[in-house]
Design an enzyme around this catalytic site. Structure first.
Site, mmCIF file in Angstrom:
data_model
loop_
_atom_site.group_PDB
_atom_site.id
_atom_site.type_symbol
_atom_site.label_atom_id
_atom_site.label_comp_id
_atom_site.label_asym_id
_atom_site.label_seq_id
_atom_site.Cartn_x
_atom_site.Cartn_y
_atom_site.Cartn_z
ATOM 1 N N GLU A 57 -7.053 5.226 7.424
ATOM 2 C CA GLU A 57 -6.759 6.631 7.110
ATOM 3 C C GLU A 57 -7.917 7.270 6.358
ATOM 4 O O GLU A 57 -8.206 8.454 6.525
ATOM 5 C CB GLU A 57 -5.443 6.721 6.315
ATOM 6 C CG GLU A 57 -4.248 6.447 7.222
ATOM 7 C CD GLU A 57 -3.036 5.860 6.521
ATOM 8 O OE1 GLU A 57 -2.954 5.904 5.279
ATOM 9 O OE2 GLU A 57 -2.163 5.328 7.232
ATOM 10 N N SER A 74 2.892 -1.920 10.363
ATOM 11 C CA SER A 74 4.331 -2.029 10.600
ATOM 12 C C SER A 74 4.885 -3.424 10.312
ATOM 13 O O SER A 74 5.795 -3.883 10.996
ATOM 14 C CB SER A 74 4.671 -1.584 12.024
ATOM 15 O OG SER A 74 4.271 -0.233 12.220
ATOM 16 N N GLY A 116 2.043 2.476 10.731
ATOM 17 C CA GLY A 116 3.023 3.552 10.583
ATOM 18 C C GLY A 116 3.697 3.958 11.883
ATOM 19 O O GLY A 116 4.362 4.981 11.952
ATOM 20 N N HIS A 158 -9.750 1.801 4.366
ATOM 21 C CA HIS A 158 -8.498 1.925 5.123
ATOM 22 C C HIS A 158 -8.725 2.903 6.288
ATOM 23 O O HIS A 158 -9.465 3.880 6.147
ATOM 24 C CB HIS A 158 -7.380 2.436 4.209
ATOM 25 C CG HIS A 158 -6.040 2.373 4.866
ATOM 26 N ND1 HIS A 158 -5.627 3.313 5.780
ATOM 27 C CD2 HIS A 158 -5.054 1.452 4.789
ATOM 28 C CE1 HIS A 158 -4.419 2.978 6.223
ATOM 29 N NE2 HIS A 158 -4.053 1.850 5.631
ATOM 30 N N GLY A 212 4.768 1.276 4.734
ATOM 31 C CA GLY A 212 6.140 1.792 4.663
ATOM 32 C C GLY A 212 7.127 0.843 3.987
ATOM 33 O O GLY A 212 7.913 1.252 3.119
ATOM 34 N N GLU A 223 -6.019 -4.423 10.358
ATOM 35 C CA GLU A 223 -4.978 -3.426 10.601
ATOM 36 C C GLU A 223 -5.293 -2.651 11.879
ATOM 37 O O GLU A 223 -6.052 -1.665 11.841
ATOM 38 C CB GLU A 223 -4.906 -2.441 9.427
ATOM 39 C CG GLU A 223 -4.541 -3.089 8.107
ATOM 40 C CD GLU A 223 -3.860 -2.100 7.183
ATOM 41 O OE1 GLU A 223 -2.768 -2.407 6.719
ATOM 42 O OE2 GLU A 223 -4.403 -1.012 6.947
ATOM 43 N N LYS A 232 0.168 4.258 -0.348
ATOM 44 C CA LYS A 232 -0.440 5.489 0.186
ATOM 45 C C LYS A 232 -0.138 6.654 -0.773
ATOM 46 O O LYS A 232 -0.101 6.442 -1.979
ATOM 47 C CB LYS A 232 0.044 5.753 1.614
ATOM 48 C CG LYS A 232 -0.143 4.495 2.489
ATOM 49 C CD LYS A 232 -0.002 4.738 3.950
ATOM 50 C CE LYS A 232 -0.212 3.423 4.704
ATOM 51 N NZ LYS A 232 -0.255 3.599 6.151
ATOM 52 N N ASN A 278 0.868 -1.178 0.000
ATOM 53 C CA ASN A 278 0.000 0.000 0.000
ATOM 54 C C ASN A 278 0.906 1.229 0.000
ATOM 55 O O ASN A 278 1.442 1.598 1.040
ATOM 56 C CB ASN A 278 -0.897 -0.032 1.252
ATOM 57 C CG ASN A 278 -1.739 1.222 1.385
ATOM 58 O OD1 ASN A 278 -1.865 2.004 0.448
ATOM 59 N ND2 ASN A 278 -2.318 1.429 2.569
HETATM 60 P P1 PGA Z 1 2.468 0.445 7.618
HETATM 61 O O1 PGA Z 1 1.039 0.695 6.912
HETATM 62 O O2 PGA Z 1 2.976 -0.873 7.088
HETATM 63 O O3 PGA Z 1 3.314 1.602 7.175
HETATM 64 O O4 PGA Z 1 2.229 0.400 9.082
HETATM 65 C C1 PGA Z 1 0.151 -0.348 6.707
HETATM 66 C C2 PGA Z 1 -1.112 0.168 6.091
HETATM 67 O O5 PGA Z 1 -1.607 1.220 6.534
HETATM 68 O O6 PGA Z 1 -1.678 -0.438 5.161
#
Ligand code: PGA
Length: 252
Positions: free
Chosen positions: A96, A212, A172, A94, A234, A166, A11, A9
């Site tokens: 976010e 993460s 993140g 998601h 990330g 998640e 983002k 992802n």
């Molecule tokens: P992250 O994000 O691996 O940076 O924690 C995961 C996601 O939001 O899909």
């Protein structure tokens, strides 16, 4: 053999040029499980990313979509527009999008329906905040999301959805859920799906962990029986890290 999906992802990261560069580098890795790998990219990069990945087996998809087919929705992108680009996947709900863009379980449900109708695989994101986990209400909260998100979707269609668990506190933050916490919730979600539909639907569903996940912790998470892969933010931005996670999945 357990089925896997390793989904990156990106983002709001990567220009078209950067996406193409990534595609060439990931193709050069010659992943043994390329068909179980996909990248969710910004809308602007999808067309060129799709072309660059052609023939590699690696899938690509969007991070959001609108539930109407067309109309006066400034700034939005519809399912027919994604379909034309040949995307195979689309993230829905998601955290976010839920937090910053007012996504609700109602709109998530509508989006799942239009994606399924178009034959695009939705990657449905669910997960609790730290506050909810500290109250010990994470199962009730996530079950509530799943029930509302699947409302009115028949079993044969539901089975095509990929769910990504998640926990918001792990996204993140560098604070990954322990393999046990992730496994417990993924198994719980599988049970919720079996309860809504039947065991066959629950058993066959791909349930991913996200938050993460990185090269150094992916294997211990992916080894768990109810975790069918990862939604990786990330660590999906760097080819070596992402390829290492995909290779871990291929070894299991
Ligand atoms: P992250 O994000 O691996 O940076 O924690 C995961 C996601 O939001 O899909």
């Amino acid at each position: 053999m357990k089925k896997f999906l390793i989904a990156g992802n990106w983002k709001m990261n990567k220009t078209i040029a950067e996406a193409k560069e990534f595609a060439e580098a990931i193709k050069a890795k010659d992943l043994p499980n390329a068909k179980d790998v996909c990248i969710l990219a910004p809308f602007t990069a999808l067309s060129e990313l799709g072309k660059a990945l052609e023939g590699s087996g690696i899938g690509f998809g969007a991070q959001n979509v609108h539930f109407e087919q067309s109309g006066a929705f400034t700034g939005e992108v519809s399912v027919p527009m994604l379909k034309e680009l040949g995307v195979g996947y689309c993230a829905v709900g998601h955290s976010e999008r839920r937090e910053y863009f007012a996504e609700t379980d109602k709109t998530v449900n509508l989006k799942l329906k239009v994606l399924l109708e178009a034959g695009i695989t939705p990657i449905l994101c669910v997960g609790e905040s730290l506050e909810v986990r500290e109250q010990g209400s994470e199962q009730t909260f996530v079950a509530g999301q799943v029930v509302e998100d699947f409302e009115g979707i028949p079993a044969a269609e539901a089975a095509k959805v990929v769910i990504a668990y998640e926990p918001i506190w792990a996204i993140g933050t560098g604070k990954t859920a322990t393999p046990e916490q992730a496994e417990d919730m993924c198994a719980f979600i599988r049970g919720v799906i079996s309860g809504i539909y039947d065991n066959a639907t629950g058993d066959s569903m791909l349930i991913l962990y996200g938050g993460s996940m990185k090269a150094s912790n992916a294997k211990e998470l992916l080894e768990k029986p109810d975790i069918n892969g990862g939604l990786i933010g990330g660590a999906s931005l760097k080819v070596d890290d992402f390829a290492s996670i995909a290779t871990d999945a291929a070894s299991l």
